[in-house]
Design an enzyme around this catalytic site. Sequence first.
Site, mmCIF file in Angstrom:
data_model
loop_
_atom_site.group_PDB
_atom_site.id
_atom_site.type_symbol
_atom_site.label_atom_id
_atom_site.label_comp_id
_atom_site.label_asym_id
_atom_site.label_seq_id
_atom_site.Cartn_x
_atom_site.Cartn_y
_atom_site.Cartn_z
ATOM 1 C CG HIS A 53 -4.646 -10.667 11.555
ATOM 2 N ND1 HIS A 53 -4.661 -11.560 10.523
ATOM 3 C CD2 HIS A 53 -5.371 -9.596 11.146
ATOM 4 C CE1 HIS A 53 -5.357 -11.046 9.530
ATOM 5 N NE2 HIS A 53 -5.810 -9.863 9.887
ATOM 6 C CD GLU B 231 -1.673 -2.185 2.030
ATOM 7 O OE1 GLU B 231 -2.593 -2.829 2.515
ATOM 8 O OE2 GLU B 231 -0.474 -2.495 2.163
ATOM 9 C CG ASP C 207 -2.063 -3.409 5.553
ATOM 10 O OD1 ASP C 207 -0.844 -3.622 5.454
ATOM 11 O OD2 ASP C 207 -2.548 -2.299 5.837
ATOM 12 C CG ASP D 292 -6.977 -5.367 7.112
ATOM 13 O OD1 ASP D 292 -6.671 -5.298 5.899
ATOM 14 O OD2 ASP D 292 -7.018 -4.371 7.855
ATOM 15 C CE1 TYR E 208 -2.229 -4.110 8.975
ATOM 16 C CE2 TYR E 208 -4.027 -5.512 9.721
ATOM 17 C CZ TYR E 208 -3.560 -4.459 8.953
ATOM 18 O OH TYR E 208 -4.442 -3.751 8.163
ATOM 19 C CD GLU F 35 -11.197 -1.417 3.779
ATOM 20 O OE1 GLU F 35 -10.750 -0.750 2.839
ATOM 21 O OE2 GLU F 35 -12.404 -1.713 3.887
ATOM 22 N NE ARG G 124 -6.561 -0.052 10.382
ATOM 23 C CZ ARG G 124 -5.572 0.533 9.723
ATOM 24 N NH1 ARG G 124 -4.684 -0.212 9.088
ATOM 25 N NH2 ARG G 124 -5.458 1.843 9.693
#
Length: 873
Positions: free
Chosen positions: A343, A7, A80, A82, A296, A84, A298
Amino acid sequence: MPVVVVESPAKAKTINKYLGDNYTVLASYGHVRDLPPKDGSVDTEQDFEMTWEVANDSRKHVKAIADALKDDNALILATDPDREGEAISWHLEETLRKRRAIKKDTDVSRVVFNAITKSAVTEAMQNPRQVDRPLVDAYLARRALDYLVGFNLSPVLWRKLPGSRSAGRVQSVCLRLIVEREMEIEAFKPQEYWTVKALLATPRGQTYEARLTVLAGKKLDKFDIANETAAELAVQAITSRDLSVKAVEAKPANRNPSAPFMTSTLQQEASRKFGMGARQTMSAAQRLYEAGLITYMRTDGIDMAPEAVAAARDAIKDRYGADYVPQSPRIYKNKAKNAQEAHECIRPTDMSRDAASLKVSEADQRKLYDLIWKRTLASQMAAARMERTTVDIGSADGQVGLRATGQVVLFDGFMRVYEEGRDDVVVDDDDKRLPAIMQGEAADKREITPEQHFTQPPPRYTEATLVKRMEELGIGRPSTYASIVTTIQDRGYVRKDKNRLIPEDKGRLVIAFLMNYFRRYVGYDFTAGLEEELDHVSAGEADYKELLAKFWRDFSAAIAETSELRITDVLEKINEVLEPHLFPPTEDGSDPRLCPNCGNGRLSMRTARSGGAFIGCSNYPECRFTRPFGPPGTEESGIGPDGKLLGYDNEDKITLRDGRFGHYVQRGDATEENPKPPRSSLPKGWKAEDMDLEKALVLLSLPRKIGEHPDGGTITSNFGRFGPYVAHQLPDDAKPVYVNLKDPAEVFEVGMNRAVEMLAEKRANPGGRRGAAAKPLKELGEHPEDGGPVNVMEGRYGPYVKWEKINATLPKDTDPQEVTMEQAVELIAEKAAKKGTRKTSKAKKSTAKKATAKKPAAKKAPSRKSAAQKASE
């Protein structure tokens, strides 16, 4: 070389360092596609077909990836881990296929890693997979739901409730929590009660405190001593009796550490300990993650990888000794709401490195890393051992009883490193330490004190307690908490005061409307149930289009029902709902809705033509009484649609008003003969609540004549769009010359000599009328890639980073002196990408000139987001 896409440029730089020259690592700069901000982007008539558009800012990034694929036919999507991140990878793959950059034989794979470390990245590259379609479907469902709510509900608000901005699917439910808590506080009736404490002493002269627990042989409840008279009788009962120690009980107790952080608990603890908002916390955590310092950030999970547990135990032993390491590792498990987002916990990637050993210059990142490191180590440390002591004291006849409590820490265990913060802390007598007290010994009375108390209303939410409550209700998910809390503040529905969230009146209005006409869609159970259905989609257990169809069938019907609503009916309904807030009972029992001006009109909520709400009289225009929207008592500082009267000057009414561009003062009213009466904006730093007639007349006297210039023409001072200034025009000049003043007070104080000197400097400046170059707040040095000075500057709208022609505004609450070159370069890259002005290296420029013939620049259609689109984000 395989093309790896992540990203952010910062993440790309770190990963490129681990992978080496065998890979090309590029950044997508977040999502490359989104739903166009127009009606029909989600077609409810065509099985919820979604129309996607590559953003102007993203086209160059997509092109760079497509160009790189010409040299190597392998694409690795490493966004990432997740929902998103999965969606970004899906969008990239779909976009590149449409451009035919991905061919039939192109090897496309997806890799995920929970930490940006060499071992994690290398292992991920050895275990590729395909894009997780159920996770993408869950993203599509959420995006469609948010779009459908934003594009259909917000226009209803605009039409039926003028002045309202927009309504989001989850944000409105979050706002409801804050509004309802405020209503609880306003409706709260405090109840009086008393307690009695005694300062007692042992035969050895050591004192301790005990509270009265038994009176007249009966165990006391909280409200049993209801007033001062009862408290005095209790004091007399203790005073008139001899006391002795009836029992001493000491019990061992253990305190275990808290689990390591997940997203919600990290946001809560950062708020408690540092006052950091959710967005600020996640921004700092993002940078720590991209730098490879933490896992990570989130996540719903609190479990820790076995190798991380072993590393933590080793670090504890090395730093604090073997006594602080429990015999067996601590295992933490929770039933995550969404297994696809569960996670590993948030922890340091290297347990041996504390904050002091890291080269982290930004204060927020340093504090947050220290918090994460301490919490992680503490979670694997031995329990704290304590001894809790309870002492019962009483009279011989059993009529009076008191109790003293306290504790002693025998072994601090995890508390040596970390203790979790608490919300709305209440002093706990159990934490006190007691002297040596023996059963049967006398308790000498030194002092007896009655204390008056009142029950307290529930506290307003902080960001920490709000996130905790949302988590309890099942509203939102790790990746959404920060944006939800931030959005309702950005829209002006909620303000933060001393870290507490207070609903603004426009927020109350929105919730009153939604609760009356869309109650189901701001329901806690409904929103939590929808989240669970979305989790089933992400787990591959449900079809997302069936979910959308079910939602849209009922939601569209609710929207249709509001089409016949009249604004007057809506306002009257809201008047009823908000009556306890807008028209609370009066002390003398009179009608709180009776107009205090004419004596017979009824007060009610009204909306102004320019937007916004106020309280007005039903006898308008005969009676022009108004007061600001809100309860009585705000009239003095409030401003109605006709302004706040400051006084009169030669029969001219002087009022303070609120306009599109802020507060201003005005002489008289607008009429057909005089549609634009004299007015003057309040300068920066002048507060509306401090305005009086004298200050208003000073402003209305502007522009101020300073004097005649030696070369002819008048020098004046005034306030303009860009602040205070001095102006002068020579007789032979086509345009006047303006010189900005730093201090608003100089408009009224600057003299002739200073004004002439400033004007001469401005005219002599080779840069024309642009003025001398501003001095940087902080010089960061040369741009590491393209050269040229990078500086932090002070701007009209706040501090910003400047490099060549690119000005990138600093994030809110960022200290200009704490900005690093790395942070500045990233901000510059993001701004350049948005403007399409990113400077390439000289070598690339020269190559491009040779290879490409000049073509006329294509005109780009302006892109703007509607308020409904913003509502759906």
